[in-house]
Design a protein around this motif. Structure first.
Motif, PDB file in Angstrom:
ATOM      1  N   ASP A  17       0.832  -1.206   0.000  1.00 56.04           N
ATOM      2  CA  ASP A  17       0.000   0.000   0.000  1.00 56.04           C
ATOM      3  C   ASP A  17       0.867   1.257   0.000  1.00 56.04           C
ATOM      4  O   ASP A  17       0.597   2.207  -0.746  1.00 56.04           O
ATOM      5  N   ARG A  18       1.915   1.259   0.814  1.00 56.86           N
ATOM      6  CA  ARG A  18       2.812   2.415   0.867  1.00 56.86           C
ATOM      7  C   ARG A  18       3.558   2.594  -0.448  1.00 56.86           C
ATOM      8  O   ARG A  18       3.745   3.720  -0.904  1.00 56.86           O
ATOM      9  N   LEU A  19       3.977   1.477  -1.058  1.00 53.82           N
ATOM     10  CA  LEU A  19       4.665   1.560  -2.344  1.00 53.82           C
ATOM     11  C   LEU A  19       3.738   2.132  -3.404  1.00 53.82           C
ATOM     12  O   LEU A  19       4.121   3.012  -4.174  1.00 53.82           O
ATOM     13  N   LEU A  77      14.525   6.558  -0.394  1.00 52.68           N
ATOM     14  CA  LEU A  77      13.604   6.516   0.750  1.00 52.68           C
ATOM     15  C   LEU A  77      12.781   5.233   0.812  1.00 52.68           C
ATOM     16  O   LEU A  77      12.338   4.838   1.886  1.00 52.68           O
ATOM     17  N   THR A  78      12.549   4.599  -0.322  1.00 56.47           N
ATOM     18  CA  THR A  78      11.678   3.415  -0.355  1.00 56.47           C
ATOM     19  C   THR A  78      12.445   2.120  -0.616  1.00 56.47           C
ATOM     20  O   THR A  78      11.832   1.102  -0.889  1.00 56.47           O
ATOM     21  N   SER A  79      13.749   2.145  -0.499  1.00 59.70           N
ATOM     22  CA  SER A  79      14.561   0.997  -0.902  1.00 59.70           C
ATOM     23  C   SER A  79      14.186  -0.302  -0.191  1.00 59.70           C
ATOM     24  O   SER A  79      14.375  -1.375  -0.743  1.00 59.70           O
ATOM     25  N   GLY A  80      13.628  -0.262   0.974  1.00 65.53           N
ATOM     26  CA  GLY A  80      13.213  -1.483   1.664  1.00 65.53           C
ATOM     27  C   GLY A  80      11.785  -1.904   1.364  1.00 65.53           C
ATOM     28  O   GLY A  80      11.301  -2.899   1.907  1.00 65.53           O
ATOM     29  N   TRP A  81      11.101  -1.151   0.515  1.00 66.74           N
ATOM     30  CA  TRP A  81       9.692  -1.429   0.238  1.00 66.74           C
ATOM     31  C   TRP A  81       9.481  -2.335  -0.960  1.00 66.74           C
ATOM     32  O   TRP A  81       8.373  -2.765  -1.219  1.00 66.74           O
TER      33      TRP A  81
END
Length: 121
Positions: A17-19, A77-81
Motif C-alpha cells: 500500500d505504501r509503495l 527513501l523506499t529501498s526497503g519497500w
C-alpha cells in the motif's frame, strides 16, 4: 523513436500500500521530464505487484527522469519497500490509442460508430 518504459515493482511484506501511494505521487512528475503519458497498475491477484508505465518521445528523456532528483530520492527513501533489482525495460511504441470517452459514441458492438455517408448531390 517514441517509447514506453515498463517497471515491474514487487513490494516486500506489508509495504504494498505504501509503495503504491509513493509511486502514485512520483509517476505524474514524469511530465516535467517530457513524458507524454503515464499509468500505474496494481495487480488484483497478487497485491504486491505494481506496474508503472511511462511514455516518452526519447529514451534520453526517460534516463533524465530516472537519474533525476525525484526518482533518486524515491529509490533512496523506499529501498526497503520493494524487491531488488528493479530493472526498467524500454519498449518502442508501435501503436497507441484510446477509445472514445463518451459511451454514446460507441455502437452496440463496442466499435466506434462509422462516419455518416456523404449526402449525394
Amino acid at each position: 523513436m517514441p517509447g514506453a518504459v515498463h517497471l515491474n515493482w514487487y513490494a516486500t511484506g506489508f509495504r504494498a500500500d505504501r509503495l503504491e501511494e509513493a509511486l502514485a505521487e512520483l509517476t505524474p512528475l514524469s511530465v516535467r521530464y517530457g513524458a507524454s503519458a503515464y499509468s500505474l497498475y496494481r495487480n488484483r491477484d497478487d497485491r504486491y505487484k505494481v506496474q508503472q508505465i511511462i511514455h516518452f518521445d526519447s529514451k534520453k528523456e526517460w534516463e533524465t527522469f530516472w537519474n533525476g532528483p525525484e526518482f533518486t530520492r524515491f529509490r533512496t527513501l523506499t529501498s526497503g519497500w520493494w524487491q531488488v533489482p528493479i530493472l526498467y525495460v524500454w519498449h518502442d511504441v508501435v501503436a497507441f490509442g484510446e477509445g472514445p470517452k463518451d459511451p454514446a459514441e460507441l455502437t452496440g458492438s463496442g466499435a466506434p460508430a462509422p462516419d455518416p455517408a456523404p449526402a449525394e448531390a
